[in-house]
Design a protein around this motif. Structure first.
Motif, PDB file in Angstrom:
ATOM      1  N   ALA A 287      31.947  39.739  17.454  1.00 34.44           N
ATOM      2  CA  ALA A 287      33.044  40.522  17.417  1.00 34.44           C
ATOM      3  C   ALA A 287      32.353  42.074  16.538  1.00 34.44           C
ATOM      4  O   ALA A 287      32.854  43.095  15.800  1.00 34.44           O
ATOM      5  N   ALA A 288      31.603  41.455  15.624  1.00 42.00           N
ATOM      6  CA  ALA A 288      31.432  42.025  15.096  1.00 42.00           C
ATOM      7  C   ALA A 288      30.584  43.358  14.560  1.00 42.00           C
ATOM      8  O   ALA A 288      31.041  44.316  13.805  1.00 42.00           O
ATOM      9  N   ALA A 289      29.778  43.016  15.547  1.00 42.16           N
ATOM     10  CA  ALA A 289      29.214  44.326  15.648  1.00 42.16           C
ATOM     11  C   ALA A 289      29.466  45.595  16.747  1.00 42.16           C
ATOM     12  O   ALA A 289      29.729  46.717  16.376  1.00 42.16           O
ATOM     13  N   ALA A 290      30.172  45.350  16.897  1.00 42.53           N
ATOM     14  CA  ALA A 290      31.677  46.147  18.004  1.00 42.53           C
ATOM     15  C   ALA A 290      32.656  46.265  16.922  1.00 42.53           C
ATOM     16  O   ALA A 290      32.768  48.028  17.655  1.00 42.53           O
ATOM     17  N   GLN A 291      33.030  45.615  16.178  1.00 41.86           N
ATOM     18  CA  GLN A 291      33.941  46.406  15.455  1.00 41.86           C
ATOM     19  C   GLN A 291      33.766  47.409  13.903  1.00 41.86           C
ATOM     20  O   GLN A 291      34.138  48.083  13.864  1.00 41.86           O
ATOM     21  N   ALA A 292      32.484  47.206  14.251  1.00 37.99           N
ATOM     22  CA  ALA A 292      31.788  47.796  12.737  1.00 37.99           C
ATOM     23  C   ALA A 292      30.729  49.443  13.550  1.00 37.99           C
ATOM     24  O   ALA A 292      30.595  50.278  12.233  1.00 37.99           O
ATOM     25  N   GLY A 293      31.282  49.376  15.004  1.00 40.02           N
ATOM     26  CA  GLY A 293      30.724  50.991  15.252  1.00 40.02           C
ATOM     27  C   GLY A 293      29.475  51.458  15.543  1.00 40.02           C
ATOM     28  O   GLY A 293      29.307  52.949  15.455  1.00 40.02           O
ATOM     29  N   ILE A 294      28.657  50.443  14.717  1.00 39.23           N
ATOM     30  CA  ILE A 294      26.802  50.493  14.967  1.00 39.23           C
ATOM     31  C   ILE A 294      26.403  50.620  15.611  1.00 39.23           C
ATOM     32  O   ILE A 294      27.091  49.872  17.036  1.00 39.23           O
ATOM     33  N   PRO A 295      25.235  51.015  16.720  1.00 37.82           N
ATOM     34  CA  PRO A 295      24.096  50.888  17.600  1.00 37.82           C
ATOM     35  C   PRO A 295      23.979  49.341  17.764  1.00 37.82           C
ATOM     36  O   PRO A 295      23.964  49.048  17.433  1.00 37.82           O
ATOM     37  N   TYR A 296      24.469  49.105  19.608  1.00 38.41           N
ATOM     38  CA  TYR A 296      24.570  47.942  19.464  1.00 38.41           C
ATOM     39  C   TYR A 296      24.482  47.331  20.786  1.00 38.41           C
ATOM     40  O   TYR A 296      25.233  48.192  22.238  1.00 38.41           O
ATOM     41  N   ILE A 297      23.004  46.383  21.156  1.00 39.44           N
ATOM     42  CA  ILE A 297      23.221  46.911  22.747  1.00 39.44           C
ATOM     43  C   ILE A 297      23.074  44.990  22.747  1.00 39.44           C
ATOM     44  O   ILE A 297      22.042  44.086  21.869  1.00 39.44           O
ATOM     45  N   VAL A 298      23.733  45.310  23.645  1.00 40.79           N
ATOM     46  CA  VAL A 298      23.318  43.530  23.809  1.00 40.79           C
ATOM     47  C   VAL A 298      23.530  43.630  25.532  1.00 40.79           C
ATOM     48  O   VAL A 298      23.044  43.777  26.528  1.00 40.79           O
ATOM     49  N   SER A 299      22.008  41.790  25.346  1.00 40.21           N
ATOM     50  CA  SER A 299      22.053  41.323  27.121  1.00 40.21           C
ATOM     51  C   SER A 299      22.430  40.336  26.988  1.00 40.21           C
ATOM     52  O   SER A 299      23.340  39.669  26.229  1.00 40.21           O
ATOM     53  N   LEU A 300      21.639  39.271  28.224  1.00 40.71           N
ATOM     54  CA  LEU A 300      22.776  37.679  28.991  1.00 40.71           C
ATOM     55  C   LEU A 300      22.025  36.989  27.968  1.00 40.71           C
ATOM     56  O   LEU A 300      21.091  35.188  28.527  1.00 40.71           O
ATOM     57  N   GLY A 301      20.897  36.620  27.123  1.00 45.08           N
ATOM     58  CA  GLY A 301      19.268  36.339  26.518  1.00 45.08           C
ATOM     59  C   GLY A 301      19.573  34.871  26.202  1.00 45.08           C
ATOM     60  O   GLY A 301      20.650  34.103  25.681  1.00 45.08           O
ATOM     61  N   ALA A 302      18.972  33.799  27.627  1.00 41.69           N
ATOM     62  CA  ALA A 302      19.642  32.175  27.348  1.00 41.69           C
ATOM     63  C   ALA A 302      21.015  32.336  27.319  1.00 41.69           C
ATOM     64  O   ALA A 302      21.909  30.398  27.232  1.00 41.69           O
ATOM     65  N   ILE A 419      14.550  48.501  26.206  1.00 41.72           N
ATOM     66  CA  ILE A 419      15.684  48.140  25.898  1.00 41.72           C
ATOM     67  C   ILE A 419      15.712  48.718  24.430  1.00 41.72           C
ATOM     68  O   ILE A 419      16.219  48.590  23.980  1.00 41.72           O
ATOM     69  N   ALA A 420      14.153  48.359  24.028  1.00 43.85           N
ATOM     70  CA  ALA A 420      13.854  48.762  22.682  1.00 43.85           C
ATOM     71  C   ALA A 420      14.194  50.603  22.158  1.00 43.85           C
ATOM     72  O   ALA A 420      14.643  50.474  21.096  1.00 43.85           O
ATOM     73  N   GLU A 421      13.516  51.354  23.396  1.00 41.96           N
ATOM     74  CA  GLU A 421      14.015  52.800  23.240  1.00 41.96           C
ATOM     75  C   GLU A 421      14.987  52.855  23.282  1.00 41.96           C
ATOM     76  O   GLU A 421      16.016  54.201  22.891  1.00 41.96           O
ATOM     77  N   ALA A 422      16.598  51.989  23.896  1.00 37.52           N
ATOM     78  CA  ALA A 422      17.453  52.418  24.614  1.00 37.52           C
ATOM     79  C   ALA A 422      17.939  52.127  23.218  1.00 37.52           C
ATOM     80  O   ALA A 422      19.197  53.223  22.987  1.00 37.52           O
ATOM     81  N   LEU A 423      17.688  51.119  21.873  1.00 34.65           N
ATOM     82  CA  LEU A 423      17.977  51.001  20.533  1.00 34.65           C
ATOM     83  C   LEU A 423      17.610  52.130  20.185  1.00 34.65           C
ATOM     84  O   LEU A 423      18.996  53.217  19.406  1.00 34.65           O
ATOM     85  N   ALA A 424      16.700  52.511  19.618  1.00 31.64           N
ATOM     86  CA  ALA A 424      15.836  54.427  18.977  1.00 31.64           C
ATOM     87  C   ALA A 424      16.959  55.198  19.370  1.00 31.64           C
ATOM     88  O   ALA A 424      17.544  56.138  18.223  1.00 31.64           O
ATOM     89  N   LYS A 425      17.280  54.957  20.340  1.00 32.98           N
ATOM     90  CA  LYS A 425      17.732  56.637  21.078  1.00 32.98           C
ATOM     91  C   LYS A 425      19.823  56.275  20.648  1.00 32.98           C
ATOM     92  O   LYS A 425      20.162  57.358  19.658  1.00 32.98           O
ATOM     93  N   LEU A 426      20.099  55.214  21.061  1.00 37.64           N
ATOM     94  CA  LEU A 426      21.166  55.155  19.994  1.00 37.64           C
ATOM     95  C   LEU A 426      21.088  55.305  18.910  1.00 37.64           C
ATOM     96  O   LEU A 426      22.454  56.049  17.854  1.00 37.64           O
TER      97      LEU A 426
END
Length: 434
Positions: A287-302, A419-426
């Protein structure tokens, strides 16, 4: 930067631990004669002593929301401790906001530890000096420390009368908190000077990444790629071990405004929340990152696994499931198709609450969400994976959140780079590559 003289707040229950608290106070003063000690009494009964700066009566009257003392006097011990902890937290917040304290210390048994630790968790940011001398410090300290950086020092003997052993330990504690407070003030001054030199522009871009043993290659690759590709940008990367406390710690830093972007590569804590594993970060994880409005990339690790202790501790209802001995103290259980659906829905529902959906992406590594769920691995289960991926697609459809499906597994070097480049772009870093 603090403008007040160096000060340490000493929190305790003076009706039961006055002798010990006064000794600790004296050791702080001996360690640094420039320190002022603010003793706050959070006990049940009023105590008169010149060293007490905020008495029990004053604490309740100023921070107890107009609750009459007669009401407080009749509370059961547990409820009293909770109430006094809340009052102490408010007092600490007020003093902190004015720059009047530079460290907090306490000493006592389980009750006093519960009171002090709750106040510290509520009132103090990560990085602020906090120390508790406690009779329970050699056991399970998780409930006291939580996602914070409370330092706990085992008292060895009970905090019940001074003796040779306790004097040595309280002396160490006094010296420790005095040094911690001094160091904290020096750091704050340095940070302010750097901030002024940069004309108010943050000197670093701070990125949080979640990791587990089975996603370590991916996180290492992401970190190396970002650091090598953007050397002219001061990136500071924080890696959080997704063990429950790790996820909560990351989210606390997000709420404190101390992360600028997050790559939540490893969301395994959601699996533990759904199935009752030992590494859940609670229902509000994500919830925290989503609600903060910052660049946020999520995956399904583990998310293919739930964590339990030694294999003998796996709940009876799961004994028939596919289990994997990670090591002597950790047993992994493969997520089922039904659980995968629940995990996918939970993640998606949290992300749909995002303040700015254009800043959120979800990446699906179809080749495997961990190093043991790849083709031929012990946790390979195409049906469970399909259920997880399908739930994510279904619940995020029409949300404005971009879903990227990738045929590679999560630890594939190319997946990590992309995925790192996608975060850098955001983050707006494109065009600043090395």
């Amino acid at each position: 930067m603090a403008t007040s003289p160096l000060a340490v707040l000493l929190l305790g229950t003076c009706d039961t631990k006055l002798e010990e608290l006064l000794f600790l106070r004296e050791q702080i003063l001996q360690a640094n004669s420039q320190i002022r000690v603010i003793l706050i009494d959070a006990g049940r009964h009023e105590v008169k002593n010149d060293a007490i700066i905020i008495s029990r009566t004053e604490l309740v009257s100023r921070y107890g929301s107009n609750t009459p003392l007669t009401t407080i006097d009749g509370l059961p011990r547990g409820e009293l401790m909770e109430f006094m902890s809340g009052c102490a937290a408010k007092a600490i917040k007020e003093l902190l906001s004015r720059g009047d304290i530079h460290g907090v210390v306490s000493a006592g048994g389980s009750g006093a530890t519960s009171l002090a630790s709750a106040a510290m968790r509520e009132a103090l940011p990560v990085g602020f000096p906090k120390l508790i001398v406690s009779t329970v410090a050699s056991g399970d300290t998780g409930p006291y420390v939580g996602e914070t950086d409370i330092t706990m020092m085992y008292s060895v003997v009970d905090v019940a009368g001074l003796n040779e052993v306790l004097r040595d330990i309280l002396t160490n504690a006094g010296a420790a908190i005095a040094a911690m407070a001094h160091s904290y003030v020096a750091r704050q001054r340095q940070i302010l000077q750097q901030h002024d030199a940069a004309d108010g522009v943050p000197s670093k871009r701070r990125i949080g990444i979640t990791m587990f043993g089975v996603t370590t290659p991916a996180v290492d690759a992401v970190r190396r790629h970002l650091e090598s590709s953007y050397p002219d940008i001061s990136l500071e990367i924080f890696v959080f071990h997704a063990t429950g406390h790790g996820g909560r710690a990351m989210e606390r830093l997000i709420r404190e405004g101390r992360l600028d972007a997050v790559l939540d590569l490893t969301t395994t804590e959601i699996a533990d929340h759904v199935t009752g594993g030992v590494m859940s970060a609670g229902p509000d994880r994500l919830a925290a990152a989503a609600q903060a409005g910052i660049p946020y990339i999520v995956s399904l690790g583990a998310t293919d696994m739930t964590n339990f202790g030694p294999i003998a501790t796996v709940p009876e209802k799961y004994k028939h499931r596919k289990l994997y001995k990670h090591n002597s103290v950790v047993t992994l259980m493969r997520s089922s198709a039904e659980e995968g659906t629940q995990i996918g829905r939970h993640i998606s529902e949290k992300l749909r609450l995002a303040k700015d959906t254009s800043m959120v992406q979800l990446w699906i590594p179809r080749g495997g969400v961990s190093m043991i769920s790849t083709p031929g691995g012990p946790f390979e289960d195409q049906e469970a994976d399909a259920a997880l991926f399908g739930a994510v697609r279904e619940r995020l459809e029409g949300s404005g959140i971009e879903v990227i499906e990738d045929e590679r597994d999560i630890n594939d070097g190319g997946f990590a780079r992309d995925i790192a480049e996608a975060l850098a772009k955001l983050m707006g870093l494109e065009g600043q590559r090395a």
